[in-house]
Motif scaffolding. Structure first.
Motif, PDB file in Angstrom:
ATOM      1  N   HIS A 434       0.837  -1.202   0.000  1.00  0.00           N
ATOM      2  CA  HIS A 434       0.000   0.000   0.000  1.00  0.00           C
ATOM      3  C   HIS A 434       0.874   1.256   0.000  1.00  0.00           C
ATOM      4  CE1 HIS A 434      -3.438   2.595   1.118  1.00  0.00           C
ATOM      5  NE2 HIS A 434      -2.555   3.220   1.880  1.00  0.00           N
ATOM      6  N   ALA A 435       1.934   1.248   0.803  1.00  0.00           N
ATOM      7  CA  ALA A 435       2.813   2.421   0.885  1.00  0.00           C
ATOM      8  C   ALA A 435       3.538   2.665  -0.434  1.00  0.00           C
ATOM      9  CB  ALA A 435       3.821   2.219   2.011  1.00  0.00           C
ATOM     10  N   ILE A 436       3.969   1.590  -1.103  1.00  0.00           N
ATOM     11  CA  ILE A 436       4.641   1.748  -2.391  1.00  0.00           C
ATOM     12  C   ILE A 436       3.682   2.324  -3.415  1.00  0.00           C
ATOM     13  CG2 ILE A 436       5.676   0.494  -4.331  1.00  0.00           C
ATOM     14  CD1 ILE A 436       6.864  -1.427  -2.273  1.00  0.00           C
ATOM     15  N   ARG A 437       2.469   1.816  -3.425  1.00  0.00           N
ATOM     16  CA  ARG A 437       1.487   2.334  -4.380  1.00  0.00           C
ATOM     17  C   ARG A 437       1.194   3.809  -4.107  1.00  0.00           C
ATOM     18  NH1 ARG A 437      -3.866  -0.560  -6.699  1.00  0.00           N
ATOM     19  NH2 ARG A 437      -4.666   1.191  -7.881  1.00  0.00           N
ATOM     20  N   GLU A 438       1.083   4.163  -2.849  1.00  0.00           N
ATOM     21  CA  GLU A 438       0.751   5.536  -2.477  1.00  0.00           C
ATOM     22  C   GLU A 438       1.878   6.499  -2.840  1.00  0.00           C
ATOM     23  OE1 GLU A 438      -1.908   6.861   1.210  1.00  0.00           O
ATOM     24  OE2 GLU A 438       0.147   6.396   1.793  1.00  0.00           O
ATOM     25  N   ARG A 439       3.123   6.041  -2.725  1.00  0.00           N
ATOM     26  CA  ARG A 439       4.266   6.918  -2.960  1.00  0.00           C
ATOM     27  C   ARG A 439       4.749   6.887  -4.413  1.00  0.00           C
ATOM     28  NH1 ARG A 439       4.405   5.372   2.245  1.00  0.00           N
ATOM     29  NH2 ARG A 439       5.483   6.637   3.825  1.00  0.00           N
ATOM     30  N   HIS A 440       4.583   5.787  -5.095  1.00  0.00           N
ATOM     31  CA  HIS A 440       5.210   5.629  -6.405  1.00  0.00           C
ATOM     32  C   HIS A 440       4.222   5.368  -7.540  1.00  0.00           C
ATOM     33  CE1 HIS A 440       9.396   5.383  -4.856  1.00  0.00           C
ATOM     34  NE2 HIS A 440       8.800   4.904  -3.777  1.00  0.00           N
ATOM     35  N   ALA A 441       3.309   4.442  -7.336  1.00  0.00           N
ATOM     36  CA  ALA A 441       2.495   3.956  -8.451  1.00  0.00           C
ATOM     37  C   ALA A 441       1.129   4.630  -8.483  1.00  0.00           C
ATOM     38  CB  ALA A 441       2.330   2.436  -8.357  1.00  0.00           C
ATOM     39  N   GLN A 442       1.125   5.897  -8.853  1.00  0.00           N
ATOM     40  CA  GLN A 442      -0.123   6.638  -8.934  1.00  0.00           C
ATOM     41  C   GLN A 442      -0.656   6.626 -10.368  1.00  0.00           C
ATOM     42  OE1 GLN A 442      -1.823   7.966  -6.359  1.00  0.00           O
ATOM     43  NE2 GLN A 442      -0.341   7.232  -4.863  1.00  0.00           N
ATOM     44  N   LYS A 443      -1.268   7.710 -10.790  1.00  0.00           N
ATOM     45  CA  LYS A 443      -1.913   7.783 -12.098  1.00  0.00           C
ATOM     46  C   LYS A 443      -0.934   7.479 -13.228  1.00  0.00           C
ATOM     47  CE  LYS A 443      -2.762  11.764 -13.912  1.00  0.00           C
ATOM     48  NZ  LYS A 443      -3.299  13.121 -14.209  1.00  0.00           N
ATOM     49  N   GLU A 444       0.310   7.976 -13.107  1.00  0.00           N
ATOM     50  CA  GLU A 444       1.298   7.741 -14.166  1.00  0.00           C
ATOM     51  C   GLU A 444       1.566   6.258 -14.365  1.00  0.00           C
ATOM     52  OE1 GLU A 444       1.948  11.869 -12.624  1.00  0.00           O
ATOM     53  OE2 GLU A 444       1.613   9.889 -11.737  1.00  0.00           O
ATOM     54  N   ALA A 445       1.519   5.480 -13.284  1.00  0.00           N
ATOM     55  CA  ALA A 445       1.749   4.037 -13.401  1.00  0.00           C
ATOM     56  C   ALA A 445       0.621   3.367 -14.171  1.00  0.00           C
ATOM     57  CB  ALA A 445       1.877   3.419 -12.002  1.00  0.00           C
ATOM     58  N   GLU A 446      -0.605   3.740 -13.859  1.00  0.00           N
ATOM     59  CA  GLU A 446      -1.746   3.152 -14.556  1.00  0.00           C
ATOM     60  C   GLU A 446      -1.751   3.538 -16.035  1.00  0.00           C
ATOM     61  OE1 GLU A 446      -4.971   4.536 -12.205  1.00  0.00           O
ATOM     62  OE2 GLU A 446      -4.707   3.018 -10.636  1.00  0.00           O
ATOM     63  N   GLU A 447      -1.317   4.760 -16.338  1.00  0.00           N
ATOM     64  CA  GLU A 447      -1.220   5.176 -17.740  1.00  0.00           C
ATOM     65  C   GLU A 447      -0.181   4.339 -18.478  1.00  0.00           C
ATOM     66  OE1 GLU A 447      -0.483   9.300 -18.259  1.00  0.00           O
ATOM     67  OE2 GLU A 447      -2.317   9.960 -17.257  1.00  0.00           O
ATOM     68  N   LEU A 448       0.963   4.110 -17.840  1.00  0.00           N
ATOM     69  CA  LEU A 448       2.005   3.330 -18.484  1.00  0.00           C
ATOM     70  C   LEU A 448       1.524   1.912 -18.766  1.00  0.00           C
ATOM     71  CD1 LEU A 448       5.764   3.384 -17.755  1.00  0.00           C
ATOM     72  CD2 LEU A 448       4.621   1.186 -17.852  1.00  0.00           C
ATOM     73  N   ILE A 449       0.838   1.295 -17.808  1.00  0.00           N
ATOM     74  CA  ILE A 449       0.297  -0.056 -18.008  1.00  0.00           C
ATOM     75  C   ILE A 449      -0.666  -0.067 -19.181  1.00  0.00           C
ATOM     76  CG2 ILE A 449      -1.174  -1.842 -16.994  1.00  0.00           C
ATOM     77  CD1 ILE A 449      -0.047  -1.042 -14.259  1.00  0.00           C
ATOM     78  N   ARG A 450      -1.555   0.899 -19.213  1.00  0.00           N
ATOM     79  CA  ARG A 450      -2.557   0.956 -20.294  1.00  0.00           C
ATOM     80  C   ARG A 450      -1.890   1.157 -21.650  1.00  0.00           C
ATOM     81  NH1 ARG A 450      -5.335   4.565 -18.178  1.00  0.00           N
ATOM     82  NH2 ARG A 450      -4.499   6.389 -19.253  1.00  0.00           N
ATOM     83  N   ASP A 451      -0.928   2.062 -21.727  1.00  0.00           N
ATOM     84  CA  ASP A 451      -0.275   2.343 -23.007  1.00  0.00           C
ATOM     85  C   ASP A 451       0.517   1.136 -23.505  1.00  0.00           C
ATOM     86  OD1 ASP A 451      -1.299   4.899 -23.030  1.00  0.00           O
ATOM     87  OD2 ASP A 451       0.501   5.828 -22.180  1.00  0.00           O
ATOM     88  N   VAL A 452       1.266   0.493 -22.601  1.00  0.00           N
ATOM     89  CA  VAL A 452       2.085  -0.648 -23.008  1.00  0.00           C
ATOM     90  C   VAL A 452       1.203  -1.796 -23.492  1.00  0.00           C
ATOM     91  CG1 VAL A 452       3.631  -2.472 -22.152  1.00  0.00           C
ATOM     92  CG2 VAL A 452       4.078  -0.080 -21.573  1.00  0.00           C
ATOM     93  N   TYR A 453       0.115  -2.063 -22.783  1.00  0.00           N
ATOM     94  CA  TYR A 453      -0.719  -3.205 -23.187  1.00  0.00           C
ATOM     95  C   TYR A 453      -1.464  -2.915 -24.489  1.00  0.00           C
ATOM     96  CZ  TYR A 453      -3.325  -7.516 -22.644  1.00  0.00           C
ATOM     97  OH  TYR A 453      -3.829  -8.783 -22.830  1.00  0.00           O
ATOM     98  N   LEU A 454      -1.908  -1.676 -24.673  1.00  0.00           N
ATOM     99  CA  LEU A 454      -2.576  -1.319 -25.924  1.00  0.00           C
ATOM    100  C   LEU A 454      -1.610  -1.439 -27.093  1.00  0.00           C
ATOM    101  CD1 LEU A 454      -5.033  -0.276 -27.423  1.00  0.00           C
ATOM    102  CD2 LEU A 454      -4.343   2.060 -26.854  1.00  0.00           C
ATOM    103  N   SER A 455      -0.386  -0.966 -26.905  1.00  0.00           N
ATOM    104  CA  SER A 455       0.625  -1.092 -27.955  1.00  0.00           C
ATOM    105  C   SER A 455       0.953  -2.548 -28.230  1.00  0.00           C
ATOM    106  CB  SER A 455       1.892  -0.334 -27.531  1.00  0.00           C
ATOM    107  OG  SER A 455       2.924  -0.513 -28.473  1.00  0.00           O
ATOM    108  N   LEU A 456       1.000  -3.354 -27.175  1.00  0.00           N
ATOM    109  CA  LEU A 456       1.296  -4.782 -27.325  1.00  0.00           C
ATOM    110  C   LEU A 456       0.206  -5.487 -28.128  1.00  0.00           C
ATOM    111  CD1 LEU A 456       3.171  -7.137 -26.497  1.00  0.00           C
ATOM    112  CD2 LEU A 456       1.718  -7.459 -24.496  1.00  0.00           C
ATOM    113  N   LYS A 457      -1.042  -5.188 -27.836  1.00  0.00           N
ATOM    114  CA  LYS A 457      -2.142  -5.801 -28.587  1.00  0.00           C
ATOM    115  C   LYS A 457      -2.071  -5.437 -30.065  1.00  0.00           C
ATOM    116  CE  LYS A 457      -5.673  -4.479 -26.043  1.00  0.00           C
ATOM    117  NZ  LYS A 457      -7.081  -4.379 -25.573  1.00  0.00           N
TER     118      LYS A 457
END
Length: 728
Positions: A434-457
């Motif tokens: 939870h602490a890692i997500r709160e400090r590091h993996a915010q909106k930018e992380a979710e955007e990166l996941i979405r972009d990489v998977y869309l590009s992969l498809k």
């Protein structure tokens, strides 16, 4: 290699990236020069201040993609609808990113060592552990820090306080032995029941002397988001190496290690104040029982071949086959407060061992218990000692370490901070994710996941598949999967986290008692997993599939691989490319047999590599193995996927920041090159430096006008590594 005449292989290019005219001819060595510049530029970003002439090239992307700068004040005012308040917000973000970049420089220390060598990216697991350490050592900011996090920090702090642990010596463990009824070694044993002691060790101290117990799913069942979890019963962990005879298909303790094992037993007893005249008898019985139990163990490959894994049986049936253990009482204690009944199914992974173990216990109870030596009880206390060694003074740890060295363990001793982080993680995994997500993996992380998977498809849709039916199945599966960041347990509020750890009461100085609290937390974690089927994946670094979800653990989103304040070009070049490789390996483990592209593209890349690194006319008989062909394709595809993902991001955020005035493309490619050389776990399967893939990309995309040409050669290559080339 393909024996046809020279074939011009058109690699998959990105939209808007047609080759641009350029006055300089791109000869065969320029590609390698580009790689050297890429490394240099990345080093410059972290303190070396180098720039290169490649900015003269006509960049096929939009001007701001090339410029590498943030909005100027004039540009900000010229953007329609941007108010002064918006400008101030942009300034704040820019300041935050600058601060993040400075942190990145400090964390990774890319300025170089005193001997002039470049400091590498750490491996991803080490980076995660260092991030956890930073969280645990961070100063508390006022009264807003939640109580659960304070407890984790207190636990870590007492673990790091080696001086206090040394002062108390063996006293805490001796006190615990008395609380458990004593033991025959010191002539102070109360007549405690065997199964009562066993259940107590399993439930309160995470100690499993005769067999291991955990919760997990059945690999034979179709995995869904709500897959049922079962109690699993397996062989225990033995403290000494075990040899397997493939001819007799029997196990036995390695005889060459029995003497050092006996010596370590005597050393433990001496540390616990046991008279030397008691050592021979009790250590002899301990080793005899250990080696007898080991006879029925079997390595994994044998158990797989004999279908000894995931044997379904009810607790009542297990009680009939192995009656020496009170299975219901022990399992109820291990998974309290969950209701466990005789009719519940458990999964046994080596039933012959469990039966042998039960028979051995019954025999030893008859032969030895009446003599007062109580070897079964002593065996359990020794098992408890090994569980608690991390909480005892260094003499116990050194004794264990000496035996490991005697058995051939050549690994360096891990530093104390790392051991303390790992111990804290065992009990506070949900909080830390939870602490890692709160400090590091915010909106930018979710955007990166979405972009990489869309590009992969998009990339996989364009593949040339060898079988229409299987390709349809694969593509439908990939399209149906939903990548998401970690699990629901990481979305707990501070109040819910505090409630989860409400019963944990930690001492300011007594690490031994705190360690016991951590073992209780482990028991609660097992119970949650069995009841809810959910496990915190935040402290993992590997994506996984659960039902229709691809779980992307928040543990991947740590510096220096990712930070919300870093330039996006760096985040996508490092973590974006690593994530793309992870997903390709996860989703398409046998892509070489399913599509034509891996073989054709990897051969083309390999030929191109040899054409620019070997002298003209150099001929040998070597070609890439299928596994290396696949890895070359995976690595190159991951680079394309990550770059395409960054282009998507750049269209949404054209004001991305950069480093040292570098253009976005240079920063992206330099980041990819650096992280692939330093921290890519798949690098060992590559036949050449992965950095060469940047040369291939540039030769085919307009960054370097000369197109990639496959050559007709039968060639081989003496392996090189990233370390063989100095980065300037």
């Amino acid at each position: 290699m393909d024996e046809n005449p020279a074939v011009r292989q058109e690699m998959v290019t990105m939209p808007e990236e047609q080759p641009q005219p350029h006055p300089v001819v791109c000869n065969k060595y320029r590609g390698l020069l580009l790689v050297v510049f890429a490394f240099s530029l990345f080093a410059a970003a972290f303190g070396l201040g180098v720039y290169c002439h490649l900015q003269k090239n006509a960049d096929p992307w939009m001007p701001r993609w090339k410029s590498g700068g943030s909005y100027t004040s004039e540009e900000r005012h010229s953007v329609k609808g941007v108010s002064n308040e918006d400008n101030r917000e942009l300034d704040k973000k820019k300041e935050a990113r600058t601060g993040g970049i400075m942190r990145m420089r400090r964390e990774t220390d890319f300025q170089g060592k005193s001997d002039g060598q470049q400091v590498k990216f750490p491996d991803r697991k080490t980076a995660l552990l260092k991030t956890i350490k930073e969280i645990l050592e961070a100063p508390e900011e006022g009264v807003s820090v939640n109580a659960a996090e304070q407890k984790a920090k207190k636990y870590f702090s007492t673990c790091m306080d080696a001086e206090s642990t040394e002062k108390v010596g063996s006293k805490p463990f001796l006190t615990l032995i008395q609380q458990l009824g004593g033991w025959a070694v010191s002539n102070g044993l109360n007549r405690t029941d065997f199964n009562t002691t066993l259940a107590l060790l399993m439930s309160q101290y995470s100690t499993f002397p005769f067999f291991s117990v955990y919760a997990g799913s059945d690999s034979g069942e179709k995995q869904t988001a709500s897959s049922q979890h079962y109690i699993q019963i397996d062989e225990p962990y033995f403290q000494f190496p075990i040899d397997w005879n493939s001819k007799t298909q029997k196990s036995k303790a390695s005889t060459r290690y029995l003497r050092p094992f006996y010596m370590s037993c005597g050393q433990y007893l001496a540390l616990l104040g046991v008279p030397s005249n008691q050592t021979t008898q009790h250590c002899g019985l301990y080793i005899s029982l250990s080696t007898t139990l080991a006879l029925a163990t079997a390595p994994l490959h044998y158990r797989l071949s004999q279908k000894l894994l995931y044997h379904r049986i009810t607790i009542q049936e297990l009680q009939t086959l192995a009656p020496a253990i009170d299975w219901l009482a022990c399992l109820q204690a291990t998974f309290q407060p969950l209701p466990i009944s005789q009719s519940d199914l458990v999964l046994v992974h080596n039933l012959p061992y469990i039966i042998h173990m039960s028979q051995t216990i019954s025999i030893w109870q008859v032969q030895h218990e009446m003599m007062g030596t109580r070897p079964l009880h002593t065996y359990m206390i020794f098992s408890l000692l090994h569980t608690l060694i991390p909480a005892l003074d260094s003499r116990f740890f050194q004794t264990m370490r000496n035996f490991s060295i005697a058995t051939g363990d050549t690994q360096e001793e891990i530093p104390r901070w790392l051991r303390c982080v790992q111990q804290t993680e065992r009990g506070f995994d949900t909080l830390l994710s939870h602490a890692i997500r709160e400090r590091h993996a915010q909106k930018e992380a979710e955007e990166l996941i979405r972009d990489v998977y869309l590009s992969l498809k998009k990339k996989l849709t364009d593949l040339s598949w060898r079988d229409n039916r299987s390709s349809a199945f694969i593509l439908n599966k990939i399209k149906s999967l939903n990548p998401r960041l970690s699990t629901k347990t990481n979305n707990l509020s501070h109040a819910e986290l505090n409630h989860l750890y409400a019963e944990v009461v930690l001492s300011e100085e007594d690490f031994f008692s705190n360690y016991l609290q951590m073992l209780v937390l482990e028991q609660k974690s097992r119970s949650r997993l069995l009841s809810h089927g959910t496990l915190t994946e935040g402290l993992s670094i590997t994506p996984s599939i659960s039902g229709n979800d691809i779980i992307i653990p928040v543990g991947m989103f740590v510096s220096p691989f990712f930070h919300s304040s870093y330039p996006r070009a760096l985040n996508y070049g490092t973590l974006g490319s690593l994530m793309a490789k992870d997903l390709l390996h996860l989703l398409l483990p046998n892509i070489q047999t399913q599509a034509n592209n891996p073989e054709s593209e990897s051969k083309c890349i390999w030929s191109h590599y040899l054409s620019v690194t070997k002298d003209p006319g150099w001929v040998v008989t070597f070609s890439l193995s299928p596994s290396k062909q696949q890895e070359v394709w995976v690595q190159y595809t991951a680079l394309q996927v990550a770059l395409d993902a960054y282009k998507m991001s750049f269209t949404r955020h054209p004001g991305d920041s950069s480093l040292s005035g570098l253009s976005y493309i240079h920063l992206f490619l330099s980041s990819f090159t650096k992280v692939t050389c330093d921290a890519d776990s798949y690098h060992e399967f590559m036949p050449f430096e992965p950095s060469f893939l940047v040369t291939v990309l540039c030769s085919n995309s307009g960054f370097c006008p000369k197109p990639l040409t496959c050559v007709n050669k039968s060639q081989s290559y003496p392996r090189e590594t990233c370390q063989s080339r100095t980065l300037h």
